[in-house]
Design a protein around this motif. Structure first.
Motif, short mmCIF file in Angstrom:
data_model
loop_
_atom_site.label_atom_id
_atom_site.label_comp_id
_atom_site.label_asym_id
_atom_site.label_seq_id
_atom_site.Cartn_x
_atom_site.Cartn_y
_atom_site.Cartn_z
N VAL A 14 0.83 -1.20 0.00
CA VAL A 14 0.00 0.00 0.00
C VAL A 14 0.86 1.25 0.00
N LEU A 15 1.89 1.27 0.85
CA LEU A 15 2.77 2.43 0.92
C LEU A 15 3.51 2.63 -0.38
N SER A 16 3.92 1.52 -1.01
CA SER A 16 4.66 1.62 -2.27
C SER A 16 3.79 2.22 -3.35
N SER A 17 2.51 1.83 -3.41
CA SER A 17 1.64 2.37 -4.44
C SER A 17 1.26 3.81 -4.14
N ALA A 18 1.24 4.17 -2.84
CA ALA A 18 0.85 5.53 -2.47
C ALA A 18 2.00 6.50 -2.61
N THR A 19 3.24 6.03 -2.43
CA THR A 19 4.40 6.92 -2.49
C THR A 19 5.43 6.32 -3.45
N PRO A 20 5.23 6.50 -4.76
CA PRO A 20 6.16 5.93 -5.72
C PRO A 20 7.55 6.51 -5.57
N ALA A 21 8.56 5.73 -5.95
CA ALA A 21 9.95 6.16 -5.84
C ALA A 21 10.20 7.40 -6.70
N THR A 22 11.05 8.28 -6.21
CA THR A 22 11.38 9.49 -6.95
C THR A 22 12.17 9.13 -8.20
N ALA A 23 11.77 9.70 -9.33
CA ALA A 23 12.47 9.41 -10.58
C ALA A 23 13.82 10.11 -10.61
N ALA B 62 14.03 26.10 9.04
CA ALA B 62 14.35 25.97 10.47
C ALA B 62 14.04 24.58 11.01
N THR B 63 13.34 23.75 10.23
CA THR B 63 12.96 22.41 10.67
C THR B 63 13.75 21.36 9.91
N ASP B 64 14.17 20.30 10.60
CA ASP B 64 14.92 19.22 9.96
C ASP B 64 14.11 18.56 8.85
N VAL B 65 14.80 18.16 7.77
CA VAL B 65 14.18 17.41 6.68
C VAL B 65 15.06 16.22 6.36
N THR B 66 14.56 15.31 5.53
CA THR B 66 15.34 14.16 5.10
C THR B 66 15.67 14.28 3.62
N GLY B 67 16.68 13.51 3.19
CA GLY B 67 17.10 13.53 1.80
C GLY B 67 17.33 12.13 1.28
N HIS B 68 16.74 11.83 0.10
CA HIS B 68 16.93 10.55 -0.55
C HIS B 68 18.05 10.68 -1.58
N VAL B 69 19.07 9.83 -1.48
CA VAL B 69 20.28 9.94 -2.30
C VAL B 69 20.23 8.94 -3.44
N THR B 70 20.53 9.42 -4.66
CA THR B 70 20.65 8.57 -5.84
C THR B 70 21.94 8.91 -6.57
N ALA B 71 22.73 7.91 -6.92
CA ALA B 71 23.92 8.12 -7.75
C ALA B 71 23.49 8.04 -9.21
N LEU B 72 23.72 9.11 -9.97
CA LEU B 72 23.24 9.18 -11.35
C LEU B 72 24.23 8.64 -12.37
N ARG B 73 25.52 8.97 -12.18
CA ARG B 73 26.54 8.57 -13.15
C ARG B 73 27.91 8.93 -12.60
N GLN B 74 28.94 8.42 -13.24
CA GLN B 74 30.30 8.84 -12.91
C GLN B 74 30.60 10.11 -13.69
N LEU B 75 31.27 11.06 -13.05
CA LEU B 75 31.70 12.26 -13.74
C LEU B 75 32.81 11.92 -14.73
N PRO B 76 32.98 12.70 -15.81
CA PRO B 76 34.02 12.39 -16.79
C PRO B 76 35.42 12.42 -16.18
N LEU B 77 36.21 11.41 -16.49
CA LEU B 77 37.59 11.31 -16.00
C LEU B 77 38.49 11.08 -17.21
N ARG B 78 38.81 12.17 -17.91
CA ARG B 78 39.62 12.09 -19.13
C ARG B 78 40.79 13.07 -19.04
N SER B 79 41.96 12.59 -19.38
CA SER B 79 43.16 13.42 -19.32
C SER B 79 44.28 12.77 -20.11
N SER B 80 45.26 13.58 -20.49
CA SER B 80 46.47 13.04 -21.10
C SER B 80 47.37 12.38 -20.07
#
Length: 290
Positions: A24-33, A230-248
């Motif tokens: 029920v909770l899953s259908s009521a609060t879908p995961a953040t895209a 002024a009030t505490d909140v929560t944060g949902h963390v998602t890793a989207l991708r690796q940042l570019p790592l290119r160099s000579s």
């Protein structure tokens, strides 16, 4: 019914109730895209003046982008011990904020430029257990509140009234922590964050290990349960991708500051190249959503 059998039935029923409740909770609060950010270009990042952070400035109109690096720290600031500058941000009404730290001590400093050009310094005395590092600030779209982070492996961001913008702040008084963003997943070595919406942040992580999300140097999305204040909140963390790592050069890259320009929808992140190539091919990478 034997006692042992009653216990088994009780455990089974409890499990069924838990599963039904979760459904029920899953259908009521879908995961953040999660958003998808695609690299669209890059610019050379100067190692002295563009190696720590960056921000787009909306006010005054047609203002140039701002950058920070060791070469942007005024001598009058560094000689008083504030010798490291992090990733800055600008409010949508034109206040510009730079985070500073010293090698030691019990305080952090936020250097603020008003839209008219005047500078002021706001000092925050560390709370119990708060790390000395002061690597970034992110001002909420409404302007009244500001997030700041701590170096290392953390499960929180700190919330402050935005110095210079929030009427409760003064350069002659301690800048107090107002509340906390509690993260549902640990993050490591966050170098910068910026608001995309009132409740969504994008953050650049310099995580060298890759054990938290399966990739090193990730671009993170943080979805907040409410607008910070002024009030505490929560944060949902998602890793989207690796940042570019290119160099000579081969070796260890360093992810640095981040900026989201809401006027163009462009995301920019600084990645400093390893070794000698820090001088030649460090980049500010540009991304667009989709």
């Amino acid at each position: 019914m034997p006692l042992r059998t009653r216990h088994r039935w009780h455990a089974a029923l409890t499990g069924l109730v838990a599963l039904a409740t979760a459904a029920v909770l899953s259908s009521a609060t879908p995961a953040t895209a999660a958003d998808t950010w695609t690299e669209v270009g890059s610019d050379r990042a100067d190692p002295l003046t563009e190696s720590q952070g960056l921000t787009s400035v909306e006010v005054p109109a047609n203002s140039a982008n701002r950058y920070t690096g060791i070469g942007t720290i005024p001598l009058s600031v560094s000689t008083r011990g504030w010798n490291h500058v992090g990733d800055p941000d600008a409010s949508y009404d034109g206040y510009y904020v730079e985070p500073y730290q010293a090698d030691s001590g019990t305080a952090k400093m936020y250097r603020v430029q008003a839209p008219g050009g005047a500078w002021a310094e706001y000092v925050h005395t560390l709370s119990g257990g708060e790390a000395l590092n002061n690597s970034w600030v992110a001002i909420t779209p409404a302007g009244q509140w500001m997030l700041s982070g701590e170096w290392g492996t953390m499960t929180r961001f700190l919330v402050f009234p935005t110095p210079g913008v929030n009427a409760s702040t003064s350069p002659s008084a301690n800048l107090p922590q107002a509340s906390t963003v509690t993260l549902d997943h640990a993050v490591r070595d966050v170098q910068g964050c910026d608001f995309v919406t009132a409740t969504r942040l994008l953050c650049s992580s310099d995580d060298p290990a890759g054990t938290l999300f399966g990739i090193t140097k990730p671009l993170l999305q943080i979805d907040l349960s409410a607008e910070p204040g002024a009030t505490d909140v929560t944060g949902h963390v998602t890793a989207l991708r690796q940042l570019p790592l290119r160099s000579s050069c081969s070796g260890t890259f360093e992810a640095e500051g981040i900026d989201y320009d809401r006027r163009t929808g462009t995301l920019r992140v600084i990645v400093v190249s390893p070794g000698f190539c820090v001088l030649t091919d460090s980049k500010t990478y540009r991304f667009t959503k989709g």
